[in-house]
Enzyme design. Structure first.
Site: not given
Lengths: 140, 479
Positions: B376, B404, B232, B402
């Protein structure tokens, strides 16, 4: 002169107060460095010249902090304050002076978090009865 | 602020004042209860003020307070009357996620786990002020990176031609103009290719712990207990500088074009204006840097795996599952309600493209299941692999969530972490964490984030994505 950290869910921000506008810019610079790393009695041994012009004091502050951020990233300069002259003239606001700091050393200045940029969101530089105040939100 | 319930997963902020369209937020009842007092909903309404915005100012269930646009925001603009806003892409242009899969079973890496995480941490620079010592690029080379994106890295021997087939836009956004990127941005990018950066960026070693759709999982090369790696990160200082430079241009341009905005961070210019076109070309160049960055990191991950497992890359079958952008604006084609083609410039600010099965832009092996969407979670719990749907294509300009979304501010997280031994806590959960600074670990601890499962459940219930698999962390490297 003081600054304190703001609560922001995803990013980080500071609120700054000072008697004078140059004092406000100096304190905002120190506050930004304090977001990036532990300052641990860092000194103003190193000087970096700044010459900037903008249409308004808040835009001048944004440009000043953005420039300082680039010097942190490229030249590892961690600033603890600044000695500046700021004035309003025919062509807008100008800033001239030096940022003071020392070479960033992760052992002496444990890193906190890198700032990606200084944002326009809720950006303000205002004058009130006690002097000047600013609010700056950083993108983390 | 007025909020109306549309259905179980959608809420409307009705158009009022100078808003041009409604706001529509995807959220559960519980999430909306928490959001009502959050500044992010005002940001959804603010985005609805932008000229040429189509249908609605959208927000995904991982919505949270950003600067200008909310994080989790999607805004599609009419190509003729619409605007482009650098703040709608963000400073980290083409921040995104790449998922790698391997043929390894979790049991095979368990004995060498610490060694593997340590070597990944040593090889991939992370954190404040860390550059790439082995890859410093001259101006000519960097211009090629900005023009060719991930293909540059592959041409340099960092990856395979097959990798490119499994990246959004095949790892290069058309129309990039390296001449529009400032010298300062070049300078910042020179030593940062192949680095993760700091903040919420990470590299994560994982295993597949649950499969929801066995057919799609097979197509994606995922199997239970199979080892995966997620990257990421984005365009680093180069992208940040492109955004900073163009915001300055856009603040002036917005005034010149008479665009009245509720927040300066939304500053923008018409897509057809010189400023708008120049930003798009510079943004594409920065996006290509980000694609190349994730490609270089992929190569470092492959090298490390081969070294630690004492095996060749073919034997380990470390392949790219997919690579998504979640901070981007680009022209995409859709189908209007009348079935006619419709073109729009879609801003995704903390949102992921989610194209349906059968879409020609989806890699051929995935065409039956849909485009992979990589979500993620936090470093302690889990992440998800989803696929896009037809409904997303029609309802959200092919977009979904995209991540949390943060629950605690960085300051609150540090307060809650005080006196705790976070690294030990993570080890007890079975996750080895290596980070440049303890401050980042505190700010990024699992409790600082919302449960990503709730976010994913909302997008699935809303029909804009479908769950394929869940991944659990084994090791995390961070800035």
């Amino acid at each position: 002169m003081t600054y304190h950290f703001l609560e922001h869910t995803a990013d980080a921000g500071i609120e700054v107060r000072a008697k004078t506008l140059p004092g406000l810019f100096s304190e905002a610079l120190r506050g930004m460095s304090d977001v990036i790393a532990e300052l641990n009695r860092a000194q103003g041994r190193l000087e970096r010249r700044f010459e900037l012009a903008a249409d308004a004091p808040d835009l001048l502050l944004l440009d000043f902090l953005s420039d300082a951020l680039v010097h942190f990233e490229l030249d590892q300069e961690l600033f603890v304050g600044a000695e500046l002259e700021i004035s309003e003239g025919e062509r807008g606001w100008t800033l001239s002076g030096v940022g003071l700091g020392e070479r960033f050393d992760p052992r002496r200045h444990p890193p906190k978090v890198m700032i990606k940029a200084v944002t326009y969101h809720q950006l303000c530089v205002e004058r009130d009865a006690e002097g000047w105040r600013a609010r700056i939100i950083f993108d983390i | 602020m007025k909020i109306q319930k549309i259905d179980e997963t959608r809420w409307r902020i009705p158009r009022e004042g100078r808003m041009r369209v409604d706001g529509v937020v995807y959220a559960s009842e519980v999430m909306m209860a928490g959001l009502r007092s959050d500044p992010s909903l005002q940001q959804v309404a603010n985005v609805a003020h932008l000229p040429g915005i189509l249908d609605a100012s959208l927000a995904m269930p991982d919505i949270h307070w950003g600067y200008g646009f909310p994080i989790g925001g999607v805004a599609a603009m009419d190509p003729d009357d619409g605007v482009i806003s650098p703040g709608g892409v963000g400073y980290d242009i083409n921040c995104g996620v790449r998922l790698l899969r391997t043929d390894l079973d979790r049991a095979e890496v368990t004995p060498v786990l610490r060694d593997l995480v340590t070597r990944l941490y040593q090889r991939i620079p992370t954190g404040v002020g860390r550059g790439q010592k082995n890859l410093r690029l001259g101006q000519t080379e960097l211009r090629r990176v900005l023009r060719d994106g991930a293909a540059w890295a592959v041409a340099e021997g960092m990856g395979t031609a097959r990798d490119l087939d499994f990246l959004e836009e095949r790892g290069v956004i058309d129309g990039a103009d390296p001449d529009l990127v400032s010298d300062r941005a070049y300078e910042r990018g020179r030593h940062q290719l192949g680095t993760l950066g700091s903040g919420n960026h990470f590299g994560e070693l994982q295993y597949v712990d649950e499969i929801y759709d066995p057919v799609a999982a097979r197509a994606l090369g995922l199997f239970e207990n199979g080892v995966t790696f997620t990257i990421h990160c984005g365009s680093r200082g180069l992208g940040h500088q492109v955004c900073t430079d163009f915001l300055k241009t856009m603040v002036r341009a917005a005034g010149r074009y008479g665009i009245d905005l509720p927040d300066r961070q939304l500053c923008c210019a018409p897509l057809r204006s010189p400023e708008g076109r120049q930003y798009l070309a510079a943004m594409a160049a920065a996006a290509n840097f980000a694609f190349a960055n994730r490609q270089v990191i992929t190569d470092l991950v492959r090298e490390t795996f081969c070294e630690v497992m004492a095996a060749g890359p073919k034997e380990l079958a470390i392949e790219v599952v997919y690579d998504v952008c979640h901070n981007i604006a680009k022209f995409e084609e859709f189908e209007g309600e009348d079935g006619r083609p419709r073109r729009a410039c879609v801003h995704r600010k903390g949102a992921t493209r989610a194209y349906p099965p059968g879409h020609p832009k989806t890699p051929e092996p995935y065409r039956a299941c849909g485009q992979p969407v990589l979500i993620p979670g936090d470093m302690g719990r889990y992440s998800y692999v989803l696929v896009g749907t037809e409904k997303a294509y029609r309802q959200t300009f092919g977009s979904t969530c995209h991540g949390a979304g943060r629950r605690l501010s960085r300051k609150q997280a540090k307060r809650e972490a005080r006196g705790r031994r976070l690294l030990d806590e993570m080890e007890k959960r079975g996750v080895i964490v290596m980070a440049a600074g303890m401050s980042t670990i505190a700010e990024e601890m699992p409790e600082a984030y919302k449960d990503v499962a709730e976010v994913v459940d909302v997008v699935e219930a809303a029909g804009i994505s479908r769950k394929v698999a869940r991944l659990r962390p084994l090791g995390v490297i961070k800035g």
